[in-house]
Design an enzyme around this catalytic site. Sequence first.
Site, PDB file in Angstrom:
ATOM      1  N   HIS A  92       0.825  -1.223   0.000  1.00 12.97           N
ATOM      2  CA  HIS A  92       0.000   0.000   0.000  1.00 12.97           C
ATOM      3  C   HIS A  92       0.857   1.270   0.000  1.00 12.97           C
ATOM      4  O   HIS A  92       0.668   2.155  -0.824  1.00 12.97           O
ATOM      5  CB  HIS A  92      -0.936  -0.015   1.209  1.00 12.97           C
ATOM      6  CG  HIS A  92      -1.852   1.170   1.276  1.00 12.97           C
ATOM      7  ND1 HIS A  92      -1.450   2.416   1.686  1.00 12.97           N
ATOM      8  CD2 HIS A  92      -3.162   1.296   0.947  1.00 12.97           C
ATOM      9  CE1 HIS A  92      -2.466   3.257   1.627  1.00 12.97           C
ATOM     10  NE2 HIS A  92      -3.517   2.597   1.179  1.00 12.97           N
ATOM     11  N   ASP A  93       1.782   1.348   0.941  1.00  7.09           N
ATOM     12  CA  ASP A  93       2.633   2.550   1.010  1.00  7.09           C
ATOM     13  C   ASP A  93       3.929   2.358   0.216  1.00  7.09           C
ATOM     14  O   ASP A  93       4.790   3.242   0.234  1.00  7.09           O
ATOM     15  CB  ASP A  93       3.017   2.846   2.474  1.00  7.09           C
ATOM     16  CG  ASP A  93       1.853   3.435   3.271  1.00  7.09           C
ATOM     17  OD1 ASP A  93       0.729   3.472   2.724  1.00  7.09           O
ATOM     18  OD2 ASP A  93       2.080   3.840   4.429  1.00  7.09           O
ATOM     19  N   THR A  94       4.080   1.203  -0.405  1.00  9.45           N
ATOM     20  CA  THR A  94       5.336   0.892  -1.081  1.00  9.45           C
ATOM     21  C   THR A  94       5.048   0.454  -2.517  1.00  9.45           C
ATOM     22  O   THR A  94       4.432   1.186  -3.277  1.00  9.45           O
ATOM     23  CB  THR A  94       6.100  -0.200  -0.297  1.00  9.45           C
ATOM     24  OG1 THR A  94       5.240  -1.322  -0.099  1.00  9.45           O
ATOM     25  CG2 THR A  94       6.577   0.324   1.051  1.00  9.45           C
TER      26      THR A  94
END
Length: 436
Positions: free
Chosen positions: A230-232
Amino acid sequence: MPFAIFPSVVVFLLSNIRLACALSAQTFEPPSTGPLVQTANYTTFSTDSLQDATVVKGKAFDRIIQVWFENTDFDTTASTPFFEELAKQGVLFTNYLATTHPSQPNYVAALGGDFFGMHDDNMYHIPSNISTVIDLLEDKGVTWATYQENMPEVGFYGSSFKAPNYGNPSAAPYTYYYRKHNPPIIFDSISQDEARAKYVRTFNDFANDVVNGTLPQWVFVTPNIINDAHDTHVDFAAEFLEYWLVPLLNDTRVNSDRTLILLTFDENDTHAIENTVFTVALGGAVPRELRGTKDDTLYTHYSSISTVEANWGLGSLGRQDTNATVSNVLSFVAEKTGYKNVHVPVDQFPQYNLSGIFPGALNAKAFVPFAAPNLTAVGAGGGPVFLRPGLNTSLTPESLPPPVNLNAQNSTTPWQISPRTTSGKNLIPCAGRKCP
Ligand SMILES: *[C@@H]1O[C@H](CO)[C@@H](O)[C@H](O)[C@H]1NC(C)=O
Ligand SMILES: *[C@@H]1O[C@H](CO)[C@@H](O)[C@H](O)[C@H]1NC(C)=O
Ligand SMILES: *[C@@H]1O[C@H](CO)[C@@H](O)[C@H](O)[C@H]1NC(C)=O
Ligand SMILES: *[C@@H]1O[C@H](CO)[C@@H](O)[C@H](O)[C@H]1NC(C)=O
Ligand SMILES: *[C@@H]1O[C@H](CO)[C@@H](O)[C@H](O)[C@H]1NC(C)=O
Ligand SMILES: *[C@@H]1O[C@H](CO)[C@@H](O)[C@H](O)[C@H]1NC(C)=O
Ligand SMILES: *[C@@H]1O[C@H](CO)[C@@H](O)[C@H](O)[C@H]1NC(C)=O
Ligand SMILES: *[C@@H]1O[C@H](CO)[C@@H](O)[C@H](O)[C@H]1NC(C)=O
Ligand SMILES: CC(=O)N[C@H]1CO[C@H](CO)[C@@H](O)[C@@H]1O
Ligand SMILES: CC(=O)N[C@H]1CO[C@H](CO)[C@@H](O)[C@@H]1O
């Protein structure tokens, strides 16, 4: 060792992935020395492993482990070396659709057989008369748990949780855990029932349960917000899987010849195209002759419910899990259970990239109260529609009033928890009254 990815391949993959990740902001760091070793990086240690190790025989598998990743288009994942290798160990589903955008409604759909019009990641709770797949499983004695990486404690109710940055201790604390990716906690039938909330567990509990031989039969795993891509990026998720999944594939306490591992993504990243997500069936229960093959049957996140219904001869929710078009059973399971899948031509695939246009109890712009399920529906397990206490069966979809825009009245759905709470308290802050 049918699932071990050859060490030379692993080294090759890791070196490529490290190179790719070096270019992005974060690099994967293992939170522990292994998936079965508890770590302080997960905030609290597990003290109570589950006790019940009974096994209800299924027709095609005795355990299903779903592992959910985030926001990646099918093609992106399918062309990532690690996932290409992984697909060769199992069956790759090329037409597996997420149900809508953004994340949260997809997780809710996989538990409740509907997303009730939800089209955002706000904090909601779903009343206790709304059934989930957990009711169907418990009804037949099938054990279950969800394991949420970096959730700070069992049954945690807060919207998110910030912990010391284990990847970079000199950086600020990081919000690794999000409730929006933890579907059981969103349903009051689970979060507000102490006997059930204890099955909403942490990754340290996972280690404890596996080591004690009490990993349940229905398992839903949510990696933290960096490990799930998600954040990567999906390359980062690949490194997480190399650390977490690859050793477990070779561990019979997790993966026996009766285990199905369903690795999927919540949604596609590009909203303007069909919502196809990379999904692969792994584990010893995947018939040997199918490993390395592709299956282009239309499946959706509802198929994860219908597949367990068929496997254990369960009842149904009477929602989209019983809508034959969108709930085909994974074909090798359908074959063993005698369920007949429907063929859906590509030009008739549902437009599951749509969002915000569906009325429902969780859509403030087009609010309609929760309806009772379709009581005469029959799902892939053949059993009756499950009715929870407090359900008013006269509230059929046809009997409900037309949709109302509650936002236009400066209001929201009664099921939104507002303001967003970060409290860990297991209570509904504004149930049955106007939120402050
Ligand atoms: C898988 O397990 C076997 C037997 O325990 C072991 O010899 C082998 O090294 C393991 N392979 C991997 C990749 O972990
Ligand atoms: C937490 O993770 C970091 C990064 O991999 C590691 O260096 C550290 O040893 C871990 N801490 C504990 C207590 O396991
Ligand atoms: C959904 O995907 C279809 C292609 O399958 C595309 O034609 C349509 O414009 C997309 N809808 C939205 C809202 O992006
Ligand atoms: C079943 O799914 C299809 C495709 O999304 C949809 O058009 C249809 O309305 C659904 N049927 C019911 C009864 O919900
Ligand atoms: C309810 O299920 C029955 C049996 O499958 C079906 O014939 C009927 O169309 C369904 N009703 C609705 C409103 O979807
Ligand atoms: C479900 O329970 C809620 C809360 O008690 C109630 O408002 C609602 O009418 C019920 N809905 C159905 C379909 O039974
Ligand atoms: C169930 O719903 C019907 C239709 O709205 C309503 O008349 C009835 O009072 C409800 N029953 C209960 C027990 O709430
Ligand atoms: C909603 O709030 C706005 C801004 O405070 C106000 O102008 C409007 O009259 C309110 N509308 C209703 C229906 O209360
Ligand atoms: C409570 C429980 O049963 N946990 C046990 C799991 O196994 C470890 C190692 O054998 C024990 O130390 C725990 O007490
Ligand atoms: C059909 C499908 O997979 N949907 C799309 C998801 O996003 C990628 C874009 O990278 C498309 O190529 C896929 O076709």
